[in-house]
Design a protein around this motif. Sequence first.
Motif, PDB file in Angstrom:
ATOM      1  N   GLU A  27       0.166   6.751   2.162  1.00 52.86           N
ATOM      2  CA  GLU A  27      -1.097   7.519   2.602  1.00 52.86           C
ATOM      3  C   GLU A  27      -2.010   6.626   2.899  1.00 52.86           C
ATOM      4  O   GLU A  27      -2.617   6.656   3.872  1.00 52.86           O
ATOM      5  CB  GLU A  27      -1.438   8.707   1.394  1.00 52.86           C
ATOM      6  CG  GLU A  27      -2.572   9.423   2.070  1.00 52.86           C
ATOM      7  CD  GLU A  27      -2.738  10.715   1.050  1.00 52.86           C
ATOM      8  OE1 GLU A  27      -3.779  10.947   0.645  1.00 52.86           O
ATOM      9  OE2 GLU A  27      -1.589  11.570   1.227  1.00 52.86           O
ATOM     10  N   GLU A  28      -2.129   5.501   2.170  1.00 55.81           N
ATOM     11  CA  GLU A  28      -3.172   4.365   2.576  1.00 55.81           C
ATOM     12  C   GLU A  28      -2.847   3.708   4.030  1.00 55.81           C
ATOM     13  O   GLU A  28      -3.669   3.506   4.660  1.00 55.81           O
ATOM     14  CB  GLU A  28      -3.156   3.235   1.421  1.00 55.81           C
ATOM     15  CG  GLU A  28      -3.749   3.661   0.127  1.00 55.81           C
ATOM     16  CD  GLU A  28      -3.461   2.926  -1.077  1.00 55.81           C
ATOM     17  OE1 GLU A  28      -4.242   2.838  -2.106  1.00 55.81           O
ATOM     18  OE2 GLU A  28      -2.623   2.155  -1.199  1.00 55.81           O
ATOM     19  N   ASN A  29      -1.510   3.556   4.226  1.00 58.82           N
ATOM     20  CA  ASN A  29      -0.987   3.149   5.557  1.00 58.82           C
ATOM     21  C   ASN A  29      -1.614   3.978   6.653  1.00 58.82           C
ATOM     22  O   ASN A  29      -2.101   3.619   7.688  1.00 58.82           O
ATOM     23  CB  ASN A  29       0.450   2.842   5.655  1.00 58.82           C
ATOM     24  CG  ASN A  29       0.784   1.580   5.208  1.00 58.82           C
ATOM     25  OD1 ASN A  29       1.000   0.629   5.974  1.00 58.82           O
ATOM     26  ND2 ASN A  29       1.062   1.446   3.828  1.00 58.82           N
ATOM     27  N   LEU A  34       0.997  -1.124   0.124  1.00 50.94           N
ATOM     28  CA  LEU A  34       0.090   0.055  -0.113  1.00 50.94           C
ATOM     29  C   LEU A  34       0.753   1.348  -0.062  1.00 50.94           C
ATOM     30  O   LEU A  34       1.999   1.105   0.292  1.00 50.94           O
ATOM     31  CB  LEU A  34      -0.967   0.074   1.259  1.00 50.94           C
ATOM     32  CG  LEU A  34      -1.831  -1.295   1.337  1.00 50.94           C
ATOM     33  CD1 LEU A  34      -2.887  -1.030   2.567  1.00 50.94           C
ATOM     34  CD2 LEU A  34      -2.628  -1.475   0.054  1.00 50.94           C
ATOM     35  N   THR A  35       0.405   2.383  -0.360  1.00 52.10           N
ATOM     36  CA  THR A  35       1.050   3.618  -0.442  1.00 52.10           C
ATOM     37  C   THR A  35       1.006   4.109   1.031  1.00 52.10           C
ATOM     38  O   THR A  35       0.681   3.649   1.983  1.00 52.10           O
ATOM     39  CB  THR A  35       0.329   4.751  -1.073  1.00 52.10           C
ATOM     40  OG1 THR A  35      -0.919   5.088  -0.581  1.00 52.10           O
ATOM     41  CG2 THR A  35      -0.103   4.188  -2.702  1.00 52.10           C
ATOM     42  N   GLU A  81      -3.972   6.410   6.406  1.00 55.50           N
ATOM     43  CA  GLU A  81      -5.477   6.217   6.382  1.00 55.50           C
ATOM     44  C   GLU A  81      -5.875   5.015   7.400  1.00 55.50           C
ATOM     45  O   GLU A  81      -6.889   5.406   8.063  1.00 55.50           O
ATOM     46  CB  GLU A  81      -6.117   6.234   5.147  1.00 55.50           C
ATOM     47  CG  GLU A  81      -5.921   7.660   4.473  1.00 55.50           C
ATOM     48  CD  GLU A  81      -6.555   7.760   3.074  1.00 55.50           C
ATOM     49  OE1 GLU A  81      -6.549   6.814   2.441  1.00 55.50           O
ATOM     50  OE2 GLU A  81      -6.547   9.048   2.627  1.00 55.50           O
TER      51      GLU A  81
END
Length: 245
Positions: free
Chosen positions: A93-95, A90-91, A97
């Motif tokens: 930012e996804e981490n 995951l990116t 979030e």
Amino acid sequence: MLQIKNLYAYYGKIEALSGVTCHVRTGEIVTLIGANGAGKTTLLNSLCGLVRSRGNISFDGASIMHLAPEAVVACGISQAPEGRQIFAPLTVEENLELGAYLRFRQRQQQEIAVDLKKIYDLFPRLWERRLQAAGALSGGEQQMLAIGRALMAKPRLLLLDEPSLGLAPLMVDIIMDTVVRLRREGVTILMVEQNARTALGIADRGYVLETGRIILSGPAADLLNDRQVTRAYLGKDYREFTEGR
């Protein structure tokens, strides 16, 4: 804020903690030091509901024993685990979030956006790499991400498990400076560290664990100068240096 009384923890039939009693006051940095296998990570995981345990753990005066991990997070406790345990595909930012997962369910999207910006202000490198896969980050950047992800849960008590593990000295300084800054901003911190000198250098108080028991406790400055601690955890060179000053 946190009170642990007579805590025992188990892996199967193996007793990993043996009657641990300790506490953390609001606004403190408290560190747990000890050798590998002493029970430091087990203590943090017991607080998070990840390890079978008995005794009493209270947070803000209410028992959190036997709560599910997500319920512990909802109470205001989150952890940046040993080894970071980021979601590599995951990116960045996804981490981050994902750290706010419970808050998304509570429809706090506007507050989450504000807190995401705060994490990027705290760790500008994460902003620069926000669209990259988390697995492509350096070890230090991954540690920043693990701390940032834990902060996205908006904890009042942050648990840090070996935040300096495997990092270069310069990156260790950056992480520890961040810990001090978080305390100034109102986050209470319980930190596990094998790097005893570094941990005690920024902590208010400390506990020394040995084979599942607390054998010493006190103000961090006193532990730094304790002969038993320096002999076991800080090394001969540090002891000779302090005695020769």
